[in-house]
Scaffold this active site. Structure first.
Site, short mmCIF file in Angstrom:
data_model
loop_
_atom_site.label_atom_id
_atom_site.label_comp_id
_atom_site.label_asym_id
_atom_site.label_seq_id
_atom_site.Cartn_x
_atom_site.Cartn_y
_atom_site.Cartn_z
N ARG A 198 0.85 -1.19 0.00
CA ARG A 198 0.00 0.00 0.00
C ARG A 198 0.89 1.24 0.00
NH1 ARG A 198 -2.41 -0.88 6.16
NH2 ARG A 198 -0.50 -0.43 7.31
N THR A 200 3.05 4.19 1.03
CA THR A 200 3.90 4.35 2.22
C THR A 200 4.41 5.77 2.40
OG1 THR A 200 5.93 3.82 1.00
CG2 THR A 200 4.70 1.97 1.97
N TRP A 211 12.27 4.16 -11.35
CA TRP A 211 11.51 3.89 -12.57
C TRP A 211 12.18 4.51 -13.79
CZ3 TRP A 211 8.48 0.04 -12.89
CH2 TRP A 211 7.76 -0.40 -11.76
N SER A 253 5.66 -2.14 -18.14
CA SER A 253 4.65 -1.09 -18.00
C SER A 253 3.42 -1.61 -17.27
CB SER A 253 4.25 -0.57 -19.39
OG SER A 253 3.18 0.35 -19.31
N HIS A 256 4.20 -1.88 -13.62
CA HIS A 256 4.22 -0.54 -13.06
C HIS A 256 2.80 -0.04 -12.80
CE1 HIS A 256 5.91 3.85 -13.43
NE2 HIS A 256 5.50 3.55 -12.21
N ARG A 293 -2.71 9.69 -11.92
CA ARG A 293 -1.72 8.77 -12.47
C ARG A 293 -2.11 8.20 -13.83
NH1 ARG A 293 2.09 6.57 -8.60
NH2 ARG A 293 1.79 7.50 -6.55
N CYS A 397 12.67 2.31 0.37
CA CYS A 397 11.61 1.98 1.33
C CYS A 397 11.56 0.45 1.45
CB CYS A 397 10.28 2.53 0.83
SG CYS A 397 8.79 1.83 1.60
N CYS A 400 8.33 -1.14 0.16
CA CYS A 400 8.29 -1.03 -1.31
C CYS A 400 9.29 -2.00 -1.93
CB CYS A 400 8.60 0.39 -1.75
SG CYS A 400 7.53 1.65 -1.03
#
Length: 475
Positions: A198, A200, A211, A253, A256, A293, A397, A400
């Protein structure tokens, strides 16, 4: 004066564009529009596939989603062994997420199933095992056997051992699409249920660099691309790429997009502000963040295409599960709890039986089949993906990093099944269903690869299900 004003406007616009592309998918800081633009183009056929979005939506949301979510809650799939302490091999680790939501909750030693205590891998099926000294007893002694005359010199010089290790590493590199660190000294088991994926708060230059490195340095790019400053390949430029390179880009992609959907659907809506509030804050869907996004007006029109790529990588991983289905159906899924293990095997068999019925799997047989050039391209394909797996160690993270490494390894395992040749039968046509089971020892997957693949597929399935929730919110 008019010319001067024109120049000012032009420079301002140029600066805005440069700032925009310097971020991940955060292309604009304006408020999102109140429209259904994200989904207007998300329909119809998928490029490089033979099915459409609506078919996948129904199949996933009704048949796959409830099964895979139940499956990954089993102990075998709930614990993932990973090394989160590896140093970034590409740049100085100059940014670590200090927010409490970035931290990993360790699981107690007692909560980890028995396989973590010396049974971390498959049972050794080698016939040579029964001839080891530890397995012999007096009843098995042979009076005619003379140990001195039958002595076998097993000594291997350190130099030879080093060379053999290099051979093994070379062979593994030829088939593995990502690096596995579950055997590292610092590797430890993580309870995925205690550390859900989720939002963070991890963002900024460190997150954006991850990325950008993936897209600009590791994804194949068209030879002629007028938008070289844009980290993503525009959909209109994909026609300039061969099938294999398009598949690589769409897979990355799509992954992502899936990760972004997870963050938007499990967003920190508010911290603990009242006595009655949840101890860790309130989490839920953030529609504004989702539109920011993926809305076409904020992503140079690419948002819907990114969402389509989610469906593409979903089909790719589902095909890998179908192709290696007989292998998965014969696995033991050992945790030390007999009832749990049997339930897991039955759940695997049930889900695979549903996957086999899907009529339009991703077709990998059309890739890497053009002689020497194909072999060279496959090596580039594999090397690029292995490099992406190393980039995951640069994530600042821990939570992550955990989910990034897991989903990259899951996708890498799918690519290994599809393209290493180990699971290829006489007929590689996906329409024939599961391929026959051959030599299990030859097709062997590590426990972490199996755990990563099923959890990665579960994450993709969850993303497609969450898209339906965002559709309903927009309606």
């Amino acid at each position: 004066m008019a010319f001067k004003n024109y120049c000012v406007v032009l420079v301002t616009f140029a600066i805005a564009v440069v700032q925009a592309v310097s971020y991940d998918t955060e292309l604009f800081e304006t408020e999102s529009c109140d429209s259904n633009a994200c989904f207007e183009s998300l329909q119809g056929a998928l490029e490089d596939c033979t099915c459409n979005v609506d078919t996948i939506d129904y199949f996933n949301n009704v048949k796959i989603f409830p099964r895979i979510q139940s499956l990954v809650s089993k102990d075998y799939f709930r614990f993932y062994k990973v090394n989160l302490k590896k140093e970034c091999p590409f740049w100085a680790d100059d940014s670590r997420c200090a927010m409490k939501y970035c931290h990993i909750k360790p699981c107690s030693k007692d909560s980890v199933p028995q396989y973590a205590d010396g049974h971390d891998d498959h049972i050794d099926e080698s016939p040579a095992t029964k001839y080891l000294k530890e397995t012999q007893n007096e009843c098995m002694a042979d009076d005619d056997h003379n140990p001195d005359l039958g002595y076998l010199n097993m000594t291997i010089s350190p130099a030879s051992q080093y060379e053999i290790a290099k051979w093994s590493a070379h062979d593994n590199a030829l088939e593995n699409f990502c690096e596995s660190d579950d055997r590292d000294v610092d590797a430890e088991y993580i309870d995925l249920s205690l550390n859900p994926e989720r939002y963070t708060g991890y963002k900024g230059s460190s997150a954006h660099r991850i990325w950008r490195s993936i897209y600009e340095e590791n994804c194949f790019r068209p030879k002629a691309n007028p938008y070289s400053s844009f980290p993503f390949v525009l959909s209109s430029d994909l026609s300039n790429m061969c099938l294999e390179k398009r598949v690589f880009y769409r897979a990355i992609s799509g992954l992502h997009s899936s990760i972004n959907i997870h963050l938007c659907s499990k967003y920190l809506l508010s911290e603990k502000t009242a006595f009655a509030a949840p101890p860790e804050g309130e989490w839920g869907a953030n529609l504004v963040e989702f539109q920011r996004r993926f809305d076409p007006s904020m992503t140079f029109g690419e948002g819907p295409n990114w969402l389509k790529n989610l469906y593409f990588v979903y089909l790719l991983e589902m095909r890998a599960l179908a192709k290696a289905g007989p292998y998965f159906e014969h696995e033991e899924y050992y945790t030390g709890n007999h009832n749990e293990d049997e339930e897991t095997r039955q759940a695997i068999s049930n889900m695979l039986s549903v996957i086999y019925t899907f009529p339009e799997h991703f077709n990998e047989s059309s890739m890497f089949n053009k002689g020497i050039q194909a072999a060279t391209l496959k090596k580039e394909f594999r090397d690029h993906f292995r490099n992406i797996s190393r980039i995951m160690d640069c994530v600042g993270c821990d939570k992550c990093k955990l989910w990034g490494k897991l989903q990259i390894q899951g996708l890498g395992t799918a690519l290994k099944i599809l393209f290493s040749g180990r699971w290829d039968g006489g007929d590689a046509d996906p329409s024939v269903g599961p391929l026959p089971l051959r030599h299990k020892s030859h097709e062997r997957l590590q426990r972490t690869e199996i755990v990563a693949l099923f959890n990665a597929f579960a994450r993709l399935s969850n993303s497609i299900r969450e898209l339906e929730n965002f559709r309903n919110m927009l309606r």
